[in-house]
Write a protein that holds these residues in place. Sequence first.
Motif, PDB file in Angstrom:
ATOM      1  N   GLN A 191      -1.443 -50.122  12.284  1.00 41.31           N
ATOM      2  CA  GLN A 191      -0.818 -50.533  13.537  1.00 41.31           C
ATOM      3  C   GLN A 191      -1.851 -51.054  14.542  1.00 41.31           C
ATOM      4  O   GLN A 191      -1.797 -50.788  15.739  1.00 41.31           O
ATOM      5  CB  GLN A 191      -0.014 -49.378  14.139  1.00 41.31           C
ATOM      6  CG  GLN A 191       1.150 -48.954  13.256  1.00 41.31           C
ATOM      7  CD  GLN A 191       2.015 -47.879  13.873  1.00 41.31           C
ATOM      8  OE1 GLN A 191       1.650 -47.253  14.872  1.00 41.31           O
ATOM      9  NE2 GLN A 191       3.190 -47.653  13.303  1.00 41.31           N
ATOM     10  N   GLY A 192      -2.827 -51.793  13.990  1.00 40.43           N
ATOM     11  CA  GLY A 192      -3.824 -52.445  14.833  1.00 40.43           C
ATOM     12  C   GLY A 192      -4.935 -51.557  15.334  1.00 40.43           C
ATOM     13  O   GLY A 192      -5.781 -52.005  16.120  1.00 40.43           O
ATOM     14  N   GLU A 193      -4.976 -50.302  14.895  1.00 42.10           N
ATOM     15  CA  GLU A 193      -5.979 -49.356  15.373  1.00 42.10           C
ATOM     16  C   GLU A 193      -6.753 -48.763  14.198  1.00 42.10           C
ATOM     17  O   GLU A 193      -6.291 -48.782  13.058  1.00 42.10           O
ATOM     18  CB  GLU A 193      -5.316 -48.210  16.161  1.00 42.10           C
ATOM     19  CG  GLU A 193      -4.455 -48.665  17.324  1.00 42.10           C
ATOM     20  CD  GLU A 193      -5.261 -49.131  18.522  1.00 42.10           C
ATOM     21  OE1 GLU A 193      -6.512 -49.092  18.448  1.00 42.10           O
ATOM     22  OE2 GLU A 193      -4.654 -49.518  19.542  1.00 42.10           O
ATOM     23  N   VAL A 194      -7.926 -48.220  14.510  1.00 44.81           N
ATOM     24  CA  VAL A 194      -8.757 -47.571  13.500  1.00 44.81           C
ATOM     25  C   VAL A 194      -8.453 -46.071  13.491  1.00 44.81           C
ATOM     26  O   VAL A 194      -8.449 -45.422  14.540  1.00 44.81           O
ATOM     27  CB  VAL A 194     -10.256 -47.803  13.778  1.00 44.81           C
ATOM     28  CG1 VAL A 194     -11.120 -47.028  12.795  1.00 44.81           C
ATOM     29  CG2 VAL A 194     -10.582 -49.298  13.699  1.00 44.81           C
ATOM     30  N   TRP A 195      -8.201 -45.537  12.285  1.00 39.25           N
ATOM     31  CA  TRP A 195      -7.881 -44.126  12.097  1.00 39.25           C
ATOM     32  C   TRP A 195      -8.952 -43.477  11.228  1.00 39.25           C
ATOM     33  O   TRP A 195      -9.419 -44.068  10.253  1.00 39.25           O
ATOM     34  CB  TRP A 195      -6.516 -43.967  11.425  1.00 39.25           C
ATOM     35  CG  TRP A 195      -5.369 -44.361  12.321  1.00 39.25           C
ATOM     36  CD1 TRP A 195      -5.091 -45.607  12.801  1.00 39.25           C
ATOM     37  CD2 TRP A 195      -4.369 -43.493  12.850  1.00 39.25           C
ATOM     38  NE1 TRP A 195      -3.977 -45.580  13.602  1.00 39.25           N
ATOM     39  CE2 TRP A 195      -3.502 -44.292  13.644  1.00 39.25           C
ATOM     40  CE3 TRP A 195      -4.116 -42.133  12.726  1.00 39.25           C
ATOM     41  CZ2 TRP A 195      -2.407 -43.751  14.308  1.00 39.25           C
ATOM     42  CZ3 TRP A 195      -3.020 -41.594  13.391  1.00 39.25           C
ATOM     43  CH2 TRP A 195      -2.175 -42.399  14.172  1.00 39.25           C
ATOM     44  N   LEU A 196      -9.303 -42.241  11.557  1.00 36.29           N
ATOM     45  CA  LEU A 196     -10.303 -41.488  10.807  1.00 36.29           C
ATOM     46  C   LEU A 196      -9.612 -40.628   9.748  1.00 36.29           C
ATOM     47  O   LEU A 196      -8.632 -39.942  10.051  1.00 36.29           O
ATOM     48  CB  LEU A 196     -11.112 -40.579  11.741  1.00 36.29           C
ATOM     49  CG  LEU A 196     -12.253 -41.197  12.551  1.00 36.29           C
ATOM     50  CD1 LEU A 196     -11.765 -42.288  13.482  1.00 36.29           C
ATOM     51  CD2 LEU A 196     -12.976 -40.098  13.345  1.00 36.29           C
ATOM     52  N   ILE A 197     -10.126 -40.665   8.519  1.00 32.49           N
ATOM     53  CA  ILE A 197      -9.590 -39.834   7.443  1.00 32.49           C
ATOM     54  C   ILE A 197     -10.737 -39.227   6.641  1.00 32.49           C
ATOM     55  O   ILE A 197     -11.886 -39.631   6.779  1.00 32.49           O
ATOM     56  CB  ILE A 197      -8.667 -40.635   6.489  1.00 32.49           C
ATOM     57  CG1 ILE A 197      -9.449 -41.783   5.815  1.00 32.49           C
ATOM     58  CG2 ILE A 197      -7.443 -41.167   7.232  1.00 32.49           C
ATOM     59  CD1 ILE A 197      -8.708 -42.440   4.665  1.00 32.49           C
ATOM     60  N   ASP A 198     -10.382 -38.256   5.805  1.00 34.98           N
ATOM     61  CA  ASP A 198     -11.281 -37.696   4.777  1.00 34.98           C
ATOM     62  C   ASP A 198     -12.570 -37.121   5.366  1.00 34.98           C
ATOM     63  O   ASP A 198     -13.621 -37.768   5.378  1.00 34.98           O
ATOM     64  CB  ASP A 198     -11.615 -38.741   3.716  1.00 34.98           C
ATOM     65  CG  ASP A 198     -10.443 -39.020   2.793  1.00 34.98           C
ATOM     66  OD1 ASP A 198      -9.456 -38.267   2.861  1.00 34.98           O
ATOM     67  OD2 ASP A 198     -10.520 -39.973   2.018  1.00 34.98           O
ATOM     68  N   HIS A 199     -12.484 -35.882   5.810  1.00 37.59           N
ATOM     69  CA  HIS A 199     -13.642 -35.197   6.384  1.00 37.59           C
ATOM     70  C   HIS A 199     -14.116 -34.041   5.507  1.00 37.59           C
ATOM     71  O   HIS A 199     -14.743 -33.097   5.990  1.00 37.59           O
ATOM     72  CB  HIS A 199     -13.304 -34.695   7.794  1.00 37.59           C
ATOM     73  CG  HIS A 199     -13.044 -35.802   8.758  1.00 37.59           C
ATOM     74  ND1 HIS A 199     -11.771 -36.213   9.118  1.00 37.59           N
ATOM     75  CD2 HIS A 199     -13.896 -36.631   9.411  1.00 37.59           C
ATOM     76  CE1 HIS A 199     -11.855 -37.233   9.967  1.00 37.59           C
ATOM     77  NE2 HIS A 199     -13.125 -37.502  10.162  1.00 37.59           N
ATOM     78  N   GLY A 200     -13.824 -34.119   4.220  1.00 41.54           N
ATOM     79  CA  GLY A 200     -14.233 -33.039   3.332  1.00 41.54           C
ATOM     80  C   GLY A 200     -15.733 -32.924   3.148  1.00 41.54           C
ATOM     81  O   GLY A 200     -16.250 -31.838   2.856  1.00 41.54           O
ATOM     82  N   ALA A 201     -16.457 -34.039   3.322  1.00 42.88           N
ATOM     83  CA  ALA A 201     -17.917 -34.033   3.114  1.00 42.88           C
ATOM     84  C   ALA A 201     -18.652 -33.894   4.443  1.00 42.88           C
ATOM     85  O   ALA A 201     -19.556 -34.667   4.758  1.00 42.88           O
ATOM     86  CB  ALA A 201     -18.350 -35.297   2.390  1.00 42.88           C
TER      87      ALA A 201
END
Length: 254
Positions: A145-155
Amino acid sequence: MLTEVTATRYITPLREGGSLPGLVEADDHGTYVMKFTGAGQGRKTLVAEVVCGELARRLGFRVPRLVTVDLDPDLGLGEPDPEVQGLLKSSGGTNLGMDFLSGALGYDPLAFTVSPEEAGRIVWFDALVNNVDRSWRNPNLLRWQGEVWLIDHGATMIWHHNWPGAEASAARPYDATDHVLSSFSPDVAGAAAALAPLVTEELLAEVTAQIPDVWLTDEPGFATPDDLRRAYARPLLARAAAVHERVEVTGGSK
């Protein structure tokens, strides 16, 4: 605590991740990317996802909503893939789910630019949690939706694999030379000025309270889950104050 849902259908594995997450439907009619306690990295990966995801959300980053997903291991009985079937069978009980962002694209720094301010905020946050998995090879960012999203913080928070050295890790520098956003002149100092004062004991207590007790039991050296929660908070609190002075990006410290 995180909202609790129950998995009702396993849809498909997502083979992009090393831990073999899967797409599931739940009893709230939601669709979630599910990470399993029975995966190779175990429950510490899920703890890192909760601590970093919920901390990021409270600091104003866009992160998919997290839930706990109760899994009946019998859900895997009809799976034709023996690897998936084994993973489901070994992950009965409380697992982690994150909202599936339908239509999201993997972030490509050659196609999408970000401002120095946004780049600085993300680099600073990754330095805070010592995220070693946000490179151009594997950005762990989505464009939705036109924005940057943060994912995957397992490391992240690698100190929780060696608790005796956790306190000392707060003083270690963060190498961002390979960070996916290092080429956008990240304003790390500006991000620190805005975000570091928000990382308080109270905020970290609120964040760590989201971790299910079942993921914190039987940890050597800790009598109770709350003792372990405080151990997660201490390095983050210490690190927040000055980690921006020890971030190495393209061209040197910022």
